[in-house]
Design a protein around this motif. Structure first.
Motif, mmCIF file in Angstrom:
data_model
loop_
_atom_site.group_PDB
_atom_site.id
_atom_site.type_symbol
_atom_site.label_atom_id
_atom_site.label_comp_id
_atom_site.label_asym_id
_atom_site.label_seq_id
_atom_site.Cartn_x
_atom_site.Cartn_y
_atom_site.Cartn_z
ATOM 1 N N HIS A 73 0.808 -1.222 0.000
ATOM 2 C CA HIS A 73 0.000 0.000 0.000
ATOM 3 C C HIS A 73 0.843 1.275 0.000
ATOM 4 C CE1 HIS A 73 -3.485 -2.445 0.496
ATOM 5 N NE2 HIS A 73 -3.149 -2.857 1.714
ATOM 6 N N GLU A 74 2.142 1.143 -0.044
ATOM 7 C CA GLU A 74 3.023 2.314 -0.052
ATOM 8 C C GLU A 74 4.342 1.947 -0.711
ATOM 9 O OE1 GLU A 74 4.509 3.433 3.831
ATOM 10 O OE2 GLU A 74 3.966 1.467 4.625
ATOM 11 N N LEU A 75 5.087 2.962 -1.110
ATOM 12 C CA LEU A 75 6.383 2.734 -1.728
ATOM 13 C C LEU A 75 7.405 2.337 -0.671
ATOM 14 C CD1 LEU A 75 6.480 5.774 -4.186
ATOM 15 C CD2 LEU A 75 6.247 3.371 -4.816
ATOM 16 N N ALA A 76 8.206 1.341 -1.003
ATOM 17 C CA ALA A 76 9.245 0.895 -0.076
ATOM 18 C C ALA A 76 10.320 1.972 0.055
ATOM 19 C CB ALA A 76 9.866 -0.413 -0.581
ATOM 20 N N PRO A 77 11.024 2.012 1.196
ATOM 21 C CA PRO A 77 12.120 2.978 1.355
ATOM 22 C C PRO A 77 13.169 2.813 0.262
ATOM 23 C CG PRO A 77 11.567 1.944 3.451
ATOM 24 C CD PRO A 77 10.803 1.203 2.400
ATOM 25 N N GLN A 78 13.812 3.909 -0.072
ATOM 26 C CA GLN A 78 14.790 3.906 -1.164
ATOM 27 C C GLN A 78 15.971 2.971 -0.881
ATOM 28 O OE1 GLN A 78 14.305 6.516 -4.169
ATOM 29 N NE2 GLN A 78 12.601 5.366 -3.339
ATOM 30 N N TRP A 79 16.363 2.850 0.397
ATOM 31 C CA TRP A 79 17.518 2.014 0.693
ATOM 32 C C TRP A 79 17.221 0.547 0.417
ATOM 33 C CZ3 TRP A 79 17.265 -1.853 4.341
ATOM 34 C CH2 TRP A 79 16.239 -1.785 5.275
ATOM 35 N N ILE A 80 15.962 0.109 0.604
ATOM 36 C CA ILE A 80 15.592 -1.269 0.286
ATOM 37 C C ILE A 80 15.687 -1.496 -1.222
ATOM 38 C CG2 ILE A 80 13.664 -2.903 0.216
ATOM 39 C CD1 ILE A 80 12.791 -1.925 2.923
ATOM 40 N N ASN A 81 15.173 -0.546 -1.990
ATOM 41 C CA ASN A 81 15.255 -0.667 -3.443
ATOM 42 C C ASN A 81 16.706 -0.689 -3.919
ATOM 43 O OD1 ASN A 81 12.472 -0.704 -3.744
ATOM 44 N ND2 ASN A 81 12.316 1.499 -4.015
ATOM 45 N N PHE A 82 17.548 0.109 -3.270
ATOM 46 C CA PHE A 82 18.959 0.122 -3.663
ATOM 47 C C PHE A 82 19.619 -1.228 -3.389
ATOM 48 C CE2 PHE A 82 23.485 1.117 -2.999
ATOM 49 C CZ PHE A 82 23.753 1.732 -4.224
ATOM 50 N N LEU A 83 19.284 -1.829 -2.243
ATOM 51 C CA LEU A 83 19.822 -3.161 -1.939
ATOM 52 C C LEU A 83 19.350 -4.187 -2.971
ATOM 53 C CD1 LEU A 83 19.487 -3.401 1.962
ATOM 54 C CD2 LEU A 83 21.558 -3.039 0.613
ATOM 55 N N PHE A 84 18.088 -4.092 -3.377
ATOM 56 C CA PHE A 84 17.554 -5.022 -4.369
ATOM 57 C C PHE A 84 18.261 -4.866 -5.712
ATOM 58 C CE2 PHE A 84 13.097 -5.767 -2.385
ATOM 59 C CZ PHE A 84 13.651 -6.737 -1.569
ATOM 60 N N ILE A 85 18.465 -3.616 -6.120
ATOM 61 C CA ILE A 85 19.145 -3.375 -7.394
ATOM 62 C C ILE A 85 20.576 -3.907 -7.339
ATOM 63 C CG2 ILE A 85 20.156 -1.523 -8.796
ATOM 64 C CD1 ILE A 85 17.316 -2.095 -9.525
ATOM 65 N N CYS A 86 21.243 -3.712 -6.216
ATOM 66 C CA CYS A 86 22.610 -4.239 -6.070
ATOM 67 C C CYS A 86 22.604 -5.764 -6.125
ATOM 68 C CB CYS A 86 23.221 -3.756 -4.751
ATOM 69 S SG CYS A 86 23.604 -1.998 -4.716
ATOM 70 N N ALA A 87 21.603 -6.391 -5.478
ATOM 71 C CA ALA A 87 21.515 -7.852 -5.490
ATOM 72 C C ALA A 87 21.259 -8.371 -6.894
ATOM 73 C CB ALA A 87 20.409 -8.309 -4.541
ATOM 74 N N LEU A 88 20.325 -7.728 -7.610
ATOM 75 C CA LEU A 88 20.037 -8.164 -8.978
ATOM 76 C C LEU A 88 21.235 -7.913 -9.888
ATOM 77 C CD1 LEU A 88 16.366 -6.885 -9.422
ATOM 78 C CD2 LEU A 88 17.129 -9.247 -9.142
ATOM 79 N N GLY A 89 21.899 -6.768 -9.689
ATOM 80 C CA GLY A 89 23.095 -6.489 -10.493
ATOM 81 C C GLY A 89 24.178 -7.529 -10.282
#
Length: 340
Positions: A73-89
């Motif tokens: 119901h809300e956007l996740a914090p930016q630091w979580i998204n950054f961790l995800f992008i690093c993991a996928l990268g």
């Protein structure tokens, strides 16, 4: 007019951030979709007895699913998204190292996700970091004849995505403007009053500046509609709005409050100056006949002017001006009443 209950007015579309809502929907799909895809690949890796790869894929996939549920119901914090992008990268880099050119195909979905996962404030930084990391990996693990083509194609994707973001921002701005303004007069709609007054009071308090407003209502406007029809009445309102706008200053805020009533908010303006401006508005009403089609008519207006006082709520302030306007009408119309 019951301004005390104006806080119950519905929130207008202009107050909704369309891009944020679009991002929220996109991120739900990304969290759940990527999580399911990674878990599916982890199962495939188990069948190939690649236990380490399977564990890594399952861990990242489960994290995506968990965030998708927690932040549905809300956007996740930016630091979580950054961790995800690093993991996928990291997973994509490992894939390119082990599979060569086949691993490149996973770079593009990861790049596309960045456009939805980050706010404008850090988007450029993140997209360039991801691009630099992928460019380094492609040059390290792939032949140069492939690497430079892949680097250019990633730049094209970034350019297309950036164009999309710009167009979305413009569309949101245009839609917000359209939904926030009255089509007939071009003034703000009544359902913007609450937010506008609260914002202006906050500014006046912070900067210790005077703040005034006027409610101006056409006299006997119903008789104009009854005698000449609503088309003529609409043209009278349009002309009235133009005359008010002619006197108002660039910083003044114009609102069509209700029917034939208009409101002007005067930022950083004491009561005396607000009364002078209002008097000028009434003068152009009474002294310049309205030429509508083949008709010539004189239409006057009554007005109530009030200055915001410390401790007043926006509703109390508005009620003062509205009550003053009612007194001007009951006192004979075609006049102004100032709240002292």
């Amino acid at each position: 007019m019951d301004w005390a209950n104006a806080s119950n007015l519905p929130q207008s579309a202009a107050q909704l951030n369309l891009w944020q809502h679009f991002r929220l929907l996109a991120m739900r799909i990304i969290y759940i979709g990527v999580g399911l895809v990674l878990i599916a690949f982890s199962v495939f890796s188990i069948l190939q007895s690649a236990w380490l790869n399977s564990g890594a894929l399952a861990l990242v996939g489960a994290a995506f699913l968990l965030v998708g549920v927690v932040y549905r119901h809300e956007l996740a914090p930016q630091w979580i998204n950054f961790l995800f992008i690093c993991a996928l990268g990291t997973l994509v880099s490992i894939s390119m190292k082990s599979s060569g050119i086949l691993g490149v195909y996973w770079m593009y979905p990861v790049l596309a996700m960045v456009f939805f996962m980050f706010d404008k404030a850090i988007f450029v930084l993140v997209i360039m970091l991801i691009y630099a990391a992928f460019a380094f990996v492609t040059y390290k693990f792939l032949p140069f004849e492939y690497a430079w083509r892949i680097a250019i194609s990633m730049l094209v994707l970034i350019g297309v995505g950036a164009t999309f973001l710009v167009l979305m921002a413009r569309m949101q701005k245009n839609l917000s403007r359209i939904s926030a303004t009255d089509a007939l007069t071009g003034f703000y709609k009544r359902d913007q009053v609450t937010d506008i007054l609260q914002q202006q009071i906050a500014v006046a308090q912070k900067q210790k500046q005077p703040l005034s407003l006027v409610i101006l209502d056409l006299d006997s406007f119903k008789s104009v509609n009854d005698k000449y029809g609503y088309m003529v009445g609409d043209q009278v309102l349009q002309e009235t709005a133009q005359r008010v706008k002619r006197i108002a200053r660039p910083q003044d805020i114009l609102v069509r409050s209700n029917g034939a009533a208009l409101m002007v908010i005067f930022p950083n303006t004491p009561l005396k100056l607000a009364a002078e401006l209002t008097s000028n508005m009434l003068d152009v009403m009474r002294n310049e006949p309205f030429a509508i089609k083949s008709l010539m008519m004189t239409i006057t207006a009554s007005a109530g002017v009030a200055q915001w006082q410390a401790g007043q709520s926006w509703g109390q302030w508005l009620e003062q001006a509205d009550s003053a306007m009612d007194k001007a009408k009951s006192g004979g119309r075609n006049r102004m009443k100032v709240v002292r």
